[in-house]
Structures are given as C-alpha cells and as structure tokens.
Design an enzyme around this catalytic site. Structure first.
Site, PDB file in Angstrom:
ATOM      1  N   SER A   1      42.074  34.994  35.311  1.00 36.11           N
ATOM      2  CA  SER A   1      42.940  35.791  36.081  1.00 36.11           C
ATOM      3  C   SER A   1      42.127  36.394  37.386  1.00 36.11           C
ATOM      4  CB  SER A   1      42.981  36.939  35.109  1.00 36.11           C
ATOM      5  OG  SER A   1      41.708  37.516  34.811  1.00 36.11           O
ATOM      6  N   LYS A   2      40.977  36.301  37.626  1.00 37.27           N
ATOM      7  CA  LYS A   2      40.457  36.728  38.875  1.00 37.27           C
ATOM      8  C   LYS A   2      40.671  35.678  39.936  1.00 37.27           C
ATOM      9  CE  LYS A   2      37.779  40.342  37.813  1.00 37.27           C
ATOM     10  NZ  LYS A   2      38.768  41.128  36.700  1.00 37.27           N
TER      11      LYS A   2
END
Ligand code: GLU
Length: 492
Positions: free
Chosen positions: A259-260
């Site tokens: 997600s980062k």
C-alpha cells in the site's frame, strides 16, 4: 446441510487496487465460482472525508476498482452498479441498515447509549487503569437505570452507541489458524455508532456480512484483530458467524508494504505494461496457495477447479514480477491466435511496418511462444515485417557470395510450389540447406537476411509463414536483385 457459498470483496474505494487487495478479490471470486456460489462486491466508503471528492461526487477509486476487477475477469454477481437482493452495496447508502440494527441491539439490551465526551472517556480510562480495571469498559453509561436513560435521551444530547462487552473469552475460529480466543476485557465496550450517527467499520462490516448472508470472509491477516469484535456482534445478533479465512500479506518485491508503494504496484499498471490478465489472476492466486502437484500454470477454468483454501500458505509472500511475466508467456502461448491478435493490436504501433489482420493472425500462430507480455509483439513483428534494407556491409558480404545467391534462388523456386504452412516451409528450407555447399548456419543466415534483414531470429519456416507467400517470394526476389546490382557483376 449444504451451505450456499457467498463471498465478498469489500474494498475501501480510496484508490486503485494493488496486487495485495486484488489477490483477496481473486480468492473470493475463485472460491465462489468453485462452489457455484455468489461473489459480492461491497464498497466500504463510509469514511466520508477520505472518500468524497471535492464536488461531493463518488471517488474515482470506485471506478478504478471496477476497471481492475473487470480486467481480471472477476465479475461480481451482486455489486453497487448492478444491484442484487441484499443491496445497496455501498456502505454510504446503508446508514438506515446500521441504525436499524443498532436500535435492535439497544432494545435487546446488548447495546447502550453513551453520552460521555472524549475527555470524560479519557478520564474513565485513566481511573480504570489506576485501579486495575479493564480500560475500555464504560462504567458510567452502560449501567444507567431505565428512568435515567429516558431522561437523558429526552434532552437530545448526542450519544454514541456501544456494545455491552462482558468479561470472559471471546472464541473464534480461523480456517487457517484454528481456534483463537481473546478476553472481552481486552476488547472493551466497543463503539458501534459514533455520536454523529456514523457506523464504525466493525459494526458496518458485520451488519453487512450478516444481512448479505456472507458464508465465507476471506481477507487479509491484518483484519484478524477485528474478528473477535465482529464475533461479539454475531453473538449479539444471535446468528451463526461466517467462516473466517485470514490470508498472509503480500509484500512488495524486496519487502515493504504494497500500500505504501501504490503507484508502483497498481494492478492496472500491469495491464498497461501488457501482462496477460489470466496470468495475473493465476499469479495472484498462487501467491496464496500451492497446488498438490506443484503445477503453477492454470487457465481460468482449471484454477477454479483447483483452488484450495486448505492449501493456503502461512507465510507472507513477495511479489515476483519475473514469475508473473513467465506466467504471462505461458498464457499467451495457450491463447488462440484469433484472440491473441486483439490483445496484440492494442499494443502495436504500425509506424515502421505494415500488416493486416491475416498477417497478424499467422504471426500469432507462430511467434506467440517468443513473447511473454502482449507488448513484446511490437519488437518481434517490427523486425519481421519492417522492410529489410539489405544495405549493411555485413549483409552484402553474406549475401554477396555465389552460394548464397544460388541458395536464395533455389528456395525461391521451391517455395513457389509448396503448401504455405510453417512446418512444410521449414522442412523444405532444411532440405535445401542439405543441397548447398554452404554450412547450415551460413545458409540459414543468408535466407533469414534476405527475408528480414537480420541474421538471427525465428525459424525460417515460421518467418515465411508469417510474412505470407507473396511477401516472402518478393523479398527473396528483391534480395537476388540487390545482390546482382550491388555486386556489379553477374554471379551465376
Ligand atoms: N474495507 C476493508 C479493507 O479494505 C475490508 C474489510 C473486510 O474485508 O472485512 O481493508
């Protein structure tokens, strides 16, 4: 008793899908398909500030999610856009469902209204900690007398709705991890509806899973800590919980959270780079489970047949793009040429070469195995279909011998008569190679250069087949003419 299988994918539409949440969607879809069940798409878009765009319209994340699911072929049976018997399927449109269920829990005594301000709650928590009591339990509001409750309610003071959570084990089962338990004291009297009327994630998700008759909740391991809270709600509703299956995390290649690095791993970037969607589905599925036979390549139908939640691995996995590309190559190979041309066409820039659909189809028949991504077709076809110039010195040296000219001339004659199939063309070329004084290597190089301008490349029979009879013979003839002219003397 047979259970009707109903799975759901419940993303928050905050942006494009990455491979991790696409993997969750894939498993839910495969499992539903395997057991002829139903796959539900539900959008968890209650986090209003994060999800609404400036003009108040729905976030583009929703369209991106649907676009990505569509590309993977994971078509939901019930979804916000298509509806279904348990809709609506956007949490932002289900506020009345949460309010109704909260009312019922209040009426049955499982929930209570809490009028405490954040400051008061903080003070309670500190007091509880000081005397060794569970910090998350609301001691003031949960035990009000009915008269007191009516009085306070009449004043119209804002209140949150909280679940009455007693001490004692909250047991739940995860299909992979087995039985797990946590004490109610550690959970506290959880908030179901905030004082502004918005349902919390755990309450909304559980109401939805319950009302939508979800039988299997397959989701990331990150949600394991939510499960006992949801379990308490099933208890309060007095219904059987679904089966929970928490799957390990997918990490970015080299480690780190996906997600980062959303930009780098958005599912649609794989589409744009030319990965075969079935390969990505195949790959996403194998990020979680492994087949008994160790086989890794599965077409869509076989994947549905084979997927097995009992064979889900316990450890986190890292994305391996090279493996995904390899799988893409496997799927490209098994794609019928007539449909592969559509995939290829979307990636082709014809600036430097001309070919029609028949040329493309023949090329797909013989060159698919040389490509992995759809985008690989560009360089492959450009090399073959671009007009050879035959100008380079190397080309002149190779083609400029008496033997080369004889070889090209003979093949030009032979190929006029043969059935235009890659195998026959290849076989006649090999026969011709036997009948020259050139080495096989020299012979094949000379013919390949005459046809494409390149020394190395695919099999001669495949090139000739792809180019087609007319183009092949004309290129051979052109090469013969070129040698004659450039050489300045008659060779034969
Ligand atoms: N909306 C949650 C998420 O995107 C999923 C919740 C669930 O699967 O229960 O992580």
């Amino acid at each position: 008793m047979t259970t009707t299988i109903r799975t759901r994918f419940a993303p928050s539409p905050t942006g494009a899908l990455h491979l991790g949440n696409a993997r969750t969607a894939a498993l839910n879809w495969l499992y539903a398909r395997k057991y002829k069940g139903t796959f539900v798409l539900r959008l968890e878009d209650t986090d209003i500030e994060r999800n609404l765009q400036g003009d108040g319209s729905r976030p583009s994340g929703e369209e991106l999610i649907i676009e990505a699911l569509d590309w993977l072929g994971l078509h939901p049976d019930e979804a916000p856009s298509t509806g279904g018997p348990f809709g609506p399927y956007r949490q932002s449109e289900r506020a009345n469902h949460y309010a109704n269920q909260a009312e019922q829990l209040l009426a049955s005594g499982h929930a209570f209204r809490c009028y405490c301000s954040p400051e008061e709650l903080d003070a309670h928590r500190k007091e509880a900690i000081a005397i060794g009591d569970p910090p998350g339990r609301d001691t003031k509001c949960r035990d009000r007398s009915p008269e007191e409750k009516t009085l306070t309610q009449a004043k119209g003071q804002p209140a949150s709705i909280r679940l009455r959570v007693e001490s004692g084990p909250v047991y739940f089962e995860d299909q992979l991890k087995g039985g797990l338990s946590i004490d109610g004291d550690d959970l506290g009297d959880m908030i179901l509806v905030r004082s502004d009327g918005r349902a919390t994630y755990n309450f909304a998700a559980t109401v939805d899973d319950y009302e939508m008759k979800i039988s299997h909740v397959i989701r990331g391991i990150g949600h394991l800590s939510n499960t006992p809270k949801q379990m308490l709600l099933y208890r309060a509703f007095g219904v059987q919980p679904p089966q929970f299956i928490h799957i390990p995390t997918v990490m970015a290649s080299g480690g780190g959270k996906l997600s980062k690095r959303a930009g780098a791993t958005s599912l649609l970037t794989y589409r744009d780079r030319g990965y075969h969607p079935d390969a990505v589905l195949n790959y996403l599925s194998l990020l979680s489970w492994s087949s008994k036979s160790g086989e890794e390549f599965f077409e869509r139908e076989a994947l549905i047949e084979e997927v097995d939640l009992d064979r889900i691995g316990a450890t986190d996995t890292e994305i391996d793009e090279d493996k995904m590309a390899w799988l893409s190559g496997q799927h490209v190979r098994s794609e019928p040429a007539t449909t592969l041309v559509d995939h290829w066409s979307a990636f082709l820039d014809h600036t430097n070469f001309n070919m029609n659909r028949d040329d493309l189809t023949r090329s797909a028949e013989v060159f698919a195995h040389r490509t992995r991504l759809f985008s690989d077709a560009q360089s492959e076809l450009e090399t073959i279909f671009g007009e050879p110039t035959l100008e380079s010195e190397e080309t002149q040296v190779i083609l400029g011998t008496r033997e080369a000219k004889i070889a090209i001339d003979q093949l030009h004659t032979t190929w006029q008569e043969v059935d235009w199939q890659a195998k026959t063309l290849g076989a006649t070329a090999r026969d011709a190679a036997e009948n020259t004084t050139m080495s096989k290597g020299q012979f094949f190089s000379a013919i390949r250069i005459a046809m494409t301008g390149e020394r190395k490349g695919p099999e001669l029979g495949d090139i000739a087949y792809a180019l087609g009879k007319e183009r092949t013979l004309s290129r051979l003839k052109h090469a013969l003419d070129k040698i004659h002219h450039n050489d300045g003397r008659e060779i034969i």
